[in-house]
Design a protein around this motif. Structure first.
Motif, PDB file in Angstrom:
ATOM      1  N   GLY A 103       0.858  -1.180   0.000  1.00 56.69           N
ATOM      2  CA  GLY A 103       0.000   0.000   0.000  1.00 56.69           C
ATOM      3  C   GLY A 103       0.890   1.225   0.000  1.00 56.69           C
ATOM      4  O   GLY A 103       1.993   1.210   0.558  1.00 56.69           O
ATOM      5  N   ILE A 104       0.451   2.281  -0.644  1.00 58.68           N
ATOM      6  CA  ILE A 104       1.237   3.510  -0.714  1.00 58.68           C
ATOM      7  C   ILE A 104       0.282   4.693  -0.574  1.00 58.68           C
ATOM      8  O   ILE A 104      -0.814   4.679  -1.137  1.00 58.68           O
ATOM      9  CB  ILE A 104       2.048   3.579  -2.028  1.00 58.68           C
ATOM     10  N   ALA A 105       0.693   5.682   0.228  1.00 59.15           N
ATOM     11  CA  ALA A 105      -0.165   6.839   0.456  1.00 59.15           C
ATOM     12  C   ALA A 105       0.669   8.041   0.887  1.00 59.15           C
ATOM     13  O   ALA A 105       1.727   7.885   1.503  1.00 59.15           O
ATOM     14  CB  ALA A 105      -1.196   6.528   1.534  1.00 59.15           C
ATOM     15  N   ALA A 106       0.183   9.227   0.553  1.00 57.90           N
ATOM     16  CA  ALA A 106       0.778  10.471   1.053  1.00 57.90           C
ATOM     17  C   ALA A 106       0.103  10.798   2.382  1.00 57.90           C
ATOM     18  O   ALA A 106      -1.118  10.721   2.502  1.00 57.90           O
ATOM     19  CB  ALA A 106       0.563  11.598   0.055  1.00 57.90           C
ATOM     20  N   GLU A 107       0.924  11.153   3.382  1.00 57.85           N
ATOM     21  CA  GLU A 107       0.405  11.450   4.714  1.00 57.85           C
ATOM     22  C   GLU A 107       1.091  12.693   5.258  1.00 57.85           C
ATOM     23  O   GLU A 107       2.129  13.122   4.749  1.00 57.85           O
ATOM     24  CB  GLU A 107       0.652  10.274   5.660  1.00 57.85           C
ATOM     25  N   ASN A 108       0.526  13.247   6.319  1.00 55.36           N
ATOM     26  CA  ASN A 108       1.100  14.418   7.005  1.00 55.36           C
ATOM     27  C   ASN A 108       1.394  15.542   6.012  1.00 55.36           C
ATOM     28  O   ASN A 108       2.469  16.135   6.021  1.00 55.36           O
ATOM     29  CB  ASN A 108       2.373  14.034   7.771  1.00 55.36           C
ATOM     30  N   ILE A 109       0.446  15.851   5.174  1.00 57.40           N
ATOM     31  CA  ILE A 109       0.630  16.849   4.116  1.00 57.40           C
ATOM     32  C   ILE A 109       0.533  18.254   4.696  1.00 57.40           C
ATOM     33  O   ILE A 109      -0.416  18.584   5.399  1.00 57.40           O
ATOM     34  CB  ILE A 109      -0.430  16.655   3.008  1.00 57.40           C
ATOM     35  N   THR A 110       1.563  19.059   4.423  1.00 58.77           N
ATOM     36  CA  THR A 110       1.570  20.470   4.808  1.00 58.77           C
ATOM     37  C   THR A 110       1.994  21.290   3.588  1.00 58.77           C
ATOM     38  O   THR A 110       2.305  20.737   2.532  1.00 58.77           O
ATOM     39  CB  THR A 110       2.558  20.747   5.963  1.00 58.77           C
ATOM     40  N   GLU A 111       2.064  22.604   3.755  1.00 59.34           N
ATOM     41  CA  GLU A 111       2.528  23.470   2.666  1.00 59.34           C
ATOM     42  C   GLU A 111       4.008  23.258   2.371  1.00 59.34           C
ATOM     43  O   GLU A 111       4.492  23.589   1.303  1.00 59.34           O
ATOM     44  CB  GLU A 111       2.280  24.937   3.006  1.00 59.34           C
ATOM     45  N   LYS A 112       4.748  22.688   3.328  1.00 59.91           N
ATOM     46  CA  LYS A 112       6.197  22.534   3.163  1.00 59.91           C
ATOM     47  C   LYS A 112       6.624  21.119   2.773  1.00 59.91           C
ATOM     48  O   LYS A 112       7.776  20.889   2.447  1.00 59.91           O
ATOM     49  CB  LYS A 112       6.904  22.948   4.436  1.00 59.91           C
ATOM     50  N   GLY A 113       5.717  20.146   2.802  1.00 63.85           N
ATOM     51  CA  GLY A 113       6.114  18.789   2.447  1.00 63.85           C
ATOM     52  C   GLY A 113       5.088  17.757   2.866  1.00 63.85           C
ATOM     53  O   GLY A 113       3.990  18.087   3.306  1.00 63.85           O
ATOM     54  N   PHE A 114       5.471  16.505   2.738  1.00 62.65           N
ATOM     55  CA  PHE A 114       4.600  15.393   3.091  1.00 62.65           C
ATOM     56  C   PHE A 114       5.451  14.147   3.279  1.00 62.65           C
ATOM     57  O   PHE A 114       6.619  14.110   2.909  1.00 62.65           O
ATOM     58  CB  PHE A 114       3.533  15.163   2.014  1.00 62.65           C
ATOM     59  N   ASP A 115       4.866  13.120   3.868  1.00 61.91           N
ATOM     60  CA  ASP A 115       5.504  11.818   4.028  1.00 61.91           C
ATOM     61  C   ASP A 115       4.846  10.842   3.073  1.00 61.91           C
ATOM     62  O   ASP A 115       3.633  10.910   2.842  1.00 61.91           O
ATOM     63  CB  ASP A 115       5.338  11.292   5.461  1.00 61.91           C
ATOM     64  N   VAL A 116       5.639   9.926   2.536  1.00 64.19           N
ATOM     65  CA  VAL A 116       5.095   8.826   1.748  1.00 64.19           C
ATOM     66  C   VAL A 116       5.165   7.582   2.613  1.00 64.19           C
ATOM     67  O   VAL A 116       6.230   7.227   3.115  1.00 64.19           O
ATOM     68  CB  VAL A 116       5.875   8.616   0.430  1.00 64.19           C
ATOM     69  N   ASN A 117       4.041   6.939   2.804  1.00 66.36           N
ATOM     70  CA  ASN A 117       3.965   5.724   3.602  1.00 66.36           C
ATOM     71  C   ASN A 117       3.840   4.544   2.644  1.00 66.36           C
ATOM     72  O   ASN A 117       2.874   4.442   1.887  1.00 66.36           O
ATOM     73  CB  ASN A 117       2.765   5.796   4.547  1.00 66.36           C
ATOM     74  N   PHE A 118       4.846   3.672   2.634  1.00 64.54           N
ATOM     75  CA  PHE A 118       4.850   2.473   1.792  1.00 64.54           C
ATOM     76  C   PHE A 118       4.883   1.283   2.729  1.00 64.54           C
ATOM     77  O   PHE A 118       5.840   1.109   3.472  1.00 64.54           O
ATOM     78  CB  PHE A 118       6.084   2.482   0.880  1.00 64.54           C
ATOM     79  N   VAL A 119       3.835   0.471   2.712  1.00 62.67           N
ATOM     80  CA  VAL A 119       3.748  -0.672   3.625  1.00 62.67           C
ATOM     81  C   VAL A 119       3.588  -1.966   2.837  1.00 62.67           C
ATOM     82  O   VAL A 119       3.015  -1.975   1.748  1.00 62.67           O
ATOM     83  CB  VAL A 119       2.589  -0.525   4.633  1.00 62.67           C
ATOM     84  N   THR A 120       4.120  -3.047   3.392  1.00 64.14           N
ATOM     85  CA  THR A 120       3.909  -4.391   2.858  1.00 64.14           C
ATOM     86  C   THR A 120       3.415  -5.263   4.002  1.00 64.14           C
ATOM     87  O   THR A 120       3.512  -4.895   5.171  1.00 64.14           O
ATOM     88  CB  THR A 120       5.212  -4.986   2.294  1.00 64.14           C
ATOM     89  N   TRP A 121       2.892  -6.431   3.669  1.00 68.92           N
ATOM     90  CA  TRP A 121       2.459  -7.349   4.703  1.00 68.92           C
ATOM     91  C   TRP A 121       2.588  -8.780   4.202  1.00 68.92           C
ATOM     92  O   TRP A 121       2.932  -9.012   3.045  1.00 68.92           O
ATOM     93  CB  TRP A 121       1.028  -7.054   5.169  1.00 68.92           C
ATOM     94  N   SER A 122       2.349  -9.693   5.104  1.00 67.11           N
ATOM     95  CA  SER A 122       2.447 -11.126   4.860  1.00 67.11           C
ATOM     96  C   SER A 122       3.878 -11.474   4.454  1.00 67.11           C
ATOM     97  O   SER A 122       4.827 -11.012   5.078  1.00 67.11           O
ATOM     98  CB  SER A 122       1.422 -11.571   3.824  1.00 67.11           C
ATOM     99  N   ASP A 123       4.060 -12.262   3.387  1.00 66.49           N
ATOM    100  CA  ASP A 123       5.396 -12.724   3.024  1.00 66.49           C
ATOM    101  C   ASP A 123       6.060 -11.884   1.923  1.00 66.49           C
ATOM    102  O   ASP A 123       7.074 -12.282   1.371  1.00 66.49           O
ATOM    103  CB  ASP A 123       5.352 -14.193   2.608  1.00 66.49           C
ATOM    104  N   THR A 124       5.523 -10.721   1.612  1.00 59.91           N
ATOM    105  CA  THR A 124       6.081  -9.871   0.553  1.00 59.91           C
ATOM    106  C   THR A 124       7.492  -9.414   0.912  1.00 59.91           C
ATOM    107  O   THR A 124       7.743  -8.985   2.037  1.00 59.91           O
ATOM    108  CB  THR A 124       5.187  -8.636   0.320  1.00 59.91           C
ATOM    109  N   LEU A 125       8.407  -9.528  -0.063  1.00 61.64           N
ATOM    110  CA  LEU A 125       9.768  -9.020   0.095  1.00 61.64           C
ATOM    111  C   LEU A 125      10.047  -8.026  -1.029  1.00 61.64           C
ATOM    112  O   LEU A 125       9.934  -8.373  -2.200  1.00 61.64           O
ATOM    113  CB  LEU A 125      10.788 -10.155   0.037  1.00 61.64           C
ATOM    114  N   ILE A 126      10.408  -6.813  -0.649  1.00 60.31           N
ATOM    115  CA  ILE A 126      10.704  -5.745  -1.614  1.00 60.31           C
ATOM    116  C   ILE A 126      12.185  -5.398  -1.510  1.00 60.31           C
ATOM    117  O   ILE A 126      12.685  -5.099  -0.422  1.00 60.31           O
ATOM    118  CB  ILE A 126       9.878  -4.468  -1.317  1.00 60.31           C
ATOM    119  N   ALA A 127      12.882  -5.403  -2.635  1.00 63.05           N
ATOM    120  CA  ALA A 127      14.280  -4.961  -2.651  1.00 63.05           C
ATOM    121  C   ALA A 127      14.344  -3.447  -2.807  1.00 63.05           C
ATOM    122  O   ALA A 127      15.132  -2.775  -2.157  1.00 63.05           O
ATOM    123  CB  ALA A 127      15.042  -5.637  -3.792  1.00 63.05           C
TER     124      ALA A 127
END
Length: 75
Positions: free
Chosen positions: A20-44
């Motif tokens: 899952g991917i989402a923009a969070e904590n959005i302000t006029e100066k920036g934001f965070d990108v939240n990238f989450v995985t679950w179960s047995d997913t492996l991301i390089a």
């Protein structure tokens, strides 16, 4: 408003790809990108693109027309 999109991903081929991917904590100066995985997913590695669009600028209302008094021409 901020939109994020996945443009590249390198994952373990023998496992399910869950993320899952989402923009969070959005302000006029920036934001965070939240990238989450679950179960047995492996991301390089993963790559994203993003676009941020601010509120429309407040426009000055048009000037009020200037009304001149009626003029009567005499002969």
């Amino acid at each position: 408003a901020v939109t994020v999109g996945l443009v590249g991903i390198d994952s373990e081929e023998s496992r399910n790809l869950r993320f899952g991917i989402a923009a969070e904590n959005i302000t006029e100066k920036g934001f965070d990108v939240n990238f989450v995985t679950w179960s047995d997913t492996l991301i390089a590695r993963a790559s994203i693109s993003w676009q941020a669009i601010g509120a429309a600028a407040v426009k000055t209302p048009p000037a009020k027309p200037v009304r001149t008094p009626a003029v009567t021409l005499k002969k």
